[in-house]
Motif scaffolding. Structure first.
Motif, PDB file in Angstrom:
ATOM      1  N   SER A 416       0.786  -0.979   0.037  1.00  0.00           N
ATOM      2  CA  SER A 416       0.000  -0.072  -0.073  1.00  0.00           C
ATOM      3  C   SER A 416       0.923   1.084  -0.188  1.00  0.00           C
ATOM      4  CB  SER A 416      -0.971   0.047   1.232  1.00  0.00           C
ATOM      5  OG  SER A 416      -0.326  -0.038   2.427  1.00  0.00           O
ATOM      6  N   ALA A 417       2.083   1.240   0.606  1.00  0.00           N
ATOM      7  CA  ALA A 417       2.807   2.333   0.813  1.00  0.00           C
ATOM      8  C   ALA A 417       3.554   2.551  -0.740  1.00  0.00           C
ATOM      9  CB  ALA A 417       3.969   2.098   1.724  1.00  0.00           C
ATOM     10  N   LYS A 418       3.753   1.474  -1.232  1.00  0.00           N
ATOM     11  CA  LYS A 418       4.450   1.638  -2.751  1.00  0.00           C
ATOM     12  C   LYS A 418       3.312   2.251  -3.542  1.00  0.00           C
ATOM     13  CE  LYS A 418       6.736  -1.750  -5.451  1.00  0.00           C
ATOM     14  NZ  LYS A 418       6.991  -3.312  -5.321  1.00  0.00           N
ATOM     15  N   LEU A 419       2.202   1.683  -3.653  1.00  0.00           N
ATOM     16  CA  LEU A 419       1.147   2.344  -4.407  1.00  0.00           C
ATOM     17  C   LEU A 419       0.708   3.822  -4.155  1.00  0.00           C
ATOM     18  CD1 LEU A 419      -1.421  -0.694  -5.073  1.00  0.00           C
ATOM     19  CD2 LEU A 419       0.323   0.052  -6.186  1.00  0.00           C
ATOM     20  N   HIS A 420       0.800   4.062  -2.827  1.00  0.00           N
ATOM     21  CA  HIS A 420       0.580   5.489  -2.526  1.00  0.00           C
ATOM     22  C   HIS A 420       1.757   6.451  -2.961  1.00  0.00           C
ATOM     23  CE1 HIS A 420      -2.695   4.342   0.159  1.00  0.00           C
ATOM     24  NE2 HIS A 420      -3.053   5.427  -0.058  1.00  0.00           N
ATOM     25  N   GLY A 421       2.740   5.759  -3.471  1.00  0.00           N
ATOM     26  CA  GLY A 421       3.899   6.594  -4.047  1.00  0.00           C
ATOM     27  C   GLY A 421       5.041   7.052  -2.979  1.00  0.00           C
TER      28      GLY A 421
END
Lengths: 510, 206
Positions: A416-421
């Motif tokens: 989720s952190a990765k997708l949130h940028g």
């Protein structure tokens, strides 16, 4: 995916280059002489290598015999004094191997090859024990309870199969640490029948200022250790997959007192006997001595603190800096490793663990070759050099702990952190380290402990000469038994103090 | 027809010998909302992971018009354990370069009726509160495409109904396109999403 565009990957590469790979370069270059050196391999060397292999294998089996049951019982059952045994278990890892050897020689008069094997087994038995305890914390309570309901025997069989991997990893680490150690066999060869091991050959080659011979002769040990570690990789991954949400808790059993006595016996072998003997030796007197045991012991401790204080402070300084570097860099390494696969993963693993597998002497010589330059004089004589070498050499320990923590974390947290940028830095430090600070701290603490015990390159490097390990080694060889015992116990006490405080402060109110 | 925000052509993905997605084609327009149904292990979650970029694929083409505005609500939510609700929203918003993050986070927490959990960490939240927070964290980033991976599969019947109502409430606050994967047809029917079946690695419209 982490790429070379990320500044964090560059930071990782620069720190690893300075702390580990640059000092390794002279050894790596020397490895090209291996075919030539192979020509000089005679039956004596082969015999030494074979002796080292079987001795280390026997030590690993010994560590399994001592550590596996201890880990199983402490990790799965509740019985009187369990928390005390758990508290003292890590202490035997903090005892310098030489101190364990010295204590058992004093207690039993044992010497020779088997005394070395026994000492190594005692020194490293906590590794399988601690890893087994950790593995049991991840065991599914449903599968364990289901097996117990069928029969106690089935429950035990499940425990054994569940912890088998952890126990073998501990034993493999025991093998790796034992095969590269020359000080303990050297001690037992000095006090009893003379014998040699392969690491003594590496040591004497290096001491004869023939750096190439020293480095290249260490290659068989490196290859054997590396093969063993590469074999552990699938297990590490497997462990991560077996993390369960509903984990089994320790439970009471019928014969709790017998279990307690059994664990007391094992803990005595690993810790209490060694500490007791060393304490006794602090007050040992010669036949003409006029002082009492207590007076002699007090004087030994007083000498230990007055003569060793400066060494302790300096060792603390470079060990702390080394541990701090590891605490900052290890989570990054763990991320890079976690998100790589196949050949790249194996290559990274080799790069990561090589500084730990290479004999410490070679690392010390390598750093002299690289850093002993007129324009680096200030750095070469400062505590920064040993601190960097400590970080480079023991980084794998901190990284493996972080990899394990990262594998245990729900994948969605980082996804989720990765997708949130979020940047790599945010994912590593704001999320992972913040969530897993205990694992990072444990990694740093272990690096600190191993740094305090590091002897081989401390002997070589002028900047690390003033260290506790060198003073201990020198005092031992000059037969200053009272001082050695008091000094060793003082170091252990200081190292153990945070563990005791942590255990005391984290006790849950009943 | 408007320009698609997601265009998938001949997507193939396999794990070792096992082929999961086999020449899959798909287009999604801005604001379009669909549900993908399929049995466990048929590749629904894999498809979402490929779309989001979390998973590499073997062949084909996946084109997202706004790759940085594609967000996912995971089955286990993926909340960040050591951050408070407010910190999670602000961190996510800043990473997505959303201005005035704190004010927007406050407003969103109010809209989703979870302002009271602003200073609490995920471990202290109820299941419903955690789910609302996960949606809030996605919404604050002003997504163009929201991926819902089995968003209600771990819930019992009552909570599932509440979850669907929450999703309707959340989606009313956004104009994002949605792909919801589920194995429960009732979820899709209640939300009135067009249903596609994922069978044999390909999408079939009902």
């Amino acid at each position: 995916m982490m790429t070379f565009k990320s500044p964090w990957v560059w930071l990782l590469a620069i720190v690893s280059l300075l702390c580990a790979w640059l000092p390794l370069m002279p050894s790596v270059v020397a490895f090209f002489d291996f075919p030539q050196w192979l020509g000089t391999l005679d039956s004596r060397l082969l015999l030494l290598l074979w002796r080292s292999i079987w001795m280390s294998s026997a030590a690993a089996i010994g560590s399994l015999i001592l550590g596996w049951p201890l880990g199983l019982f402490l990790g799965r059952y509740r019985f009187p004094l369990r928390s005390t045994y758990l508290l003292f278990l890590p202490l035997s890892l903090m005892l310098p191997p030489l101190m364990v050897a010295q204590a058992w020689y004093g207690l039993t008069g044992m010497s020779g090859v088997w005394a070395s094997v026994f000492s190594f087994a005692c020194c490293y038995a906590p590794l399988p024990a601690l890893l087994v305890i950790r593995s049991l914390k991840k065991q599914s309570s449903a599968s364990y309870d289901a097996a117990r309901m069928v029969s106690g025997g089935l429950g035990l069989r499940l425990l054994i199969s569940h912890t088998r991997g952890a126990a073998f990893v501990g034993a493999a680490l025991c093998f790796i640490f034992s095969i590269g150690d020359f000080a303990v066999p050297d001690y037992f060869a000095t006090v009893g029948d003379l014998f040699h091991v392969y690491s003594s050959e590496v040591f004497s080659n290096s001491r004869n200022s023939d750096f190439t011979a020293g480095a290249v002769s260490s290659l068989p040990l490196i290859v054997i250790s590396l093969a063993m570690l590469l074999g552990l990789l699938p297990w590490l991954k497997n462990q991560q997959q077996h993390t369960s949400q509903q984990c089994a808790e320790p439970h009471t059993v019928k014969h709790s007192m017998s279990l307690s006595v059994f664990c007391l016996g094992l803990t005595t072998i690993l810790v209490f006997a060694v500490i007791g003997r060393m304490y006794f030796e602090t007050g040992m007197r010669g036949p003409l001595a006029t002082s009492s045991w207590l007076q002699t012991s007090s004087k030994a401790f007083s000498d230990a603190f007055s003569l060793g204080r400066a060494d302790m402070i300096r060792t603390f300084q470079f060990a702390s800096i080394g541990a701090l570097i590891c605490m900052v860099v290890a989570p990054l390494w763990a991320f890079v490793f976690h998100y790589s696969s196949g050949l790249k993963r194996n290559l990274l693993f080799v790069l990561l663990v090589l500084p730990m597998l290479i004999p410490s002497l070679s690392l010390g010589f390598g750093s002299i070759v690289v850093f002993n330059q007129p324009y680096l004089d200030g750095f070469y004589n400062s505590i920064w050099l040993p601190a960097m070498l400590i970080a480079g050499r023991f980084m794998p320990i901190a990284v493996l702990i972080c990899i394990n923590a990262l594998g245990s974390q729900a994948a969605a947290v980082d996804n989720s952190a990765k997708l949130h940028g979020l940047s790599i830095g945010q994912r590593v430090y704001a999320l992972f380290v913040r969530n897993n600070w205990r694992a990072c701290l444990l990694g740093g603490a272990l690096v600190f402990v191993f740094a305090m015990r590091e002897l081989d390159f401390a002997i070589l490097l002028p900047a690390a000469n003033q260290s506790t390990a060198v003073r201990y080694y020198n005092a031992l060889h000059f037969s200053r038994d009272n001082f050695v015992a008091a000094f060793g116990l003082s170091i252990c006490f200081i190292l153990f103090l945070p563990v005791m405080l942590h255990s005391w402060l984290s006790k849950k109110p009943s | 027809m408007t320009h698609p925000i997601l265009n998938i052509q001949q997507l193939c993905k396999s794990f070792g010998e096992q082929s999961v997605l086999h020449g899959l084609d798909m287009q999604l327009e801005a604001g379009q909302r669909i549900a993908i149904l399929g049995e466990s292990g048929c590749g629904k979650s894999t498809l979402l992971r490929v779309i989001s970029g979390l998973e590499e694929y073997n062949s084909g083409q996946v084109t997202l018009e706004h790759p940085r505005r594609c967000l996912m609500v995971f089955q286990d939510l993926g909340l960040w354990p050591s951050h408070t609700s407010m910190q999670q929203l602000i961190m996510a918003a800043k990473a997505s370069k959303i201005d005035d993050a704190a004010a927007k986070a406050e407003r969103l927490l109010e809209q989703l009726q979870i302002f009271h959990i602003a200073d609490r960490k995920p471990a202290t939240l109820s299941g419903g509160e955690a789910r609302r927070l996960a949606f809030a964290r996605v919404l604050i980033c002003q997504p163009k495409l929201i991926l819902l991976d089995e968003a209600f599969s771990s819930l019992d019947a009552d909570n599932r109904q509440q979850g669907i109502e929450l999703l309707q409430e959340v989606l009313a606050l956004s104009s994002a396109a949605v792909i919801m994967v589920t194995h429960n047809q009732d979820d899709a029917t209640q939300l009135d999403f067009p249903i596609f079946d994922l069978v044999g690695g390909q999408l079939l419209a009902r």
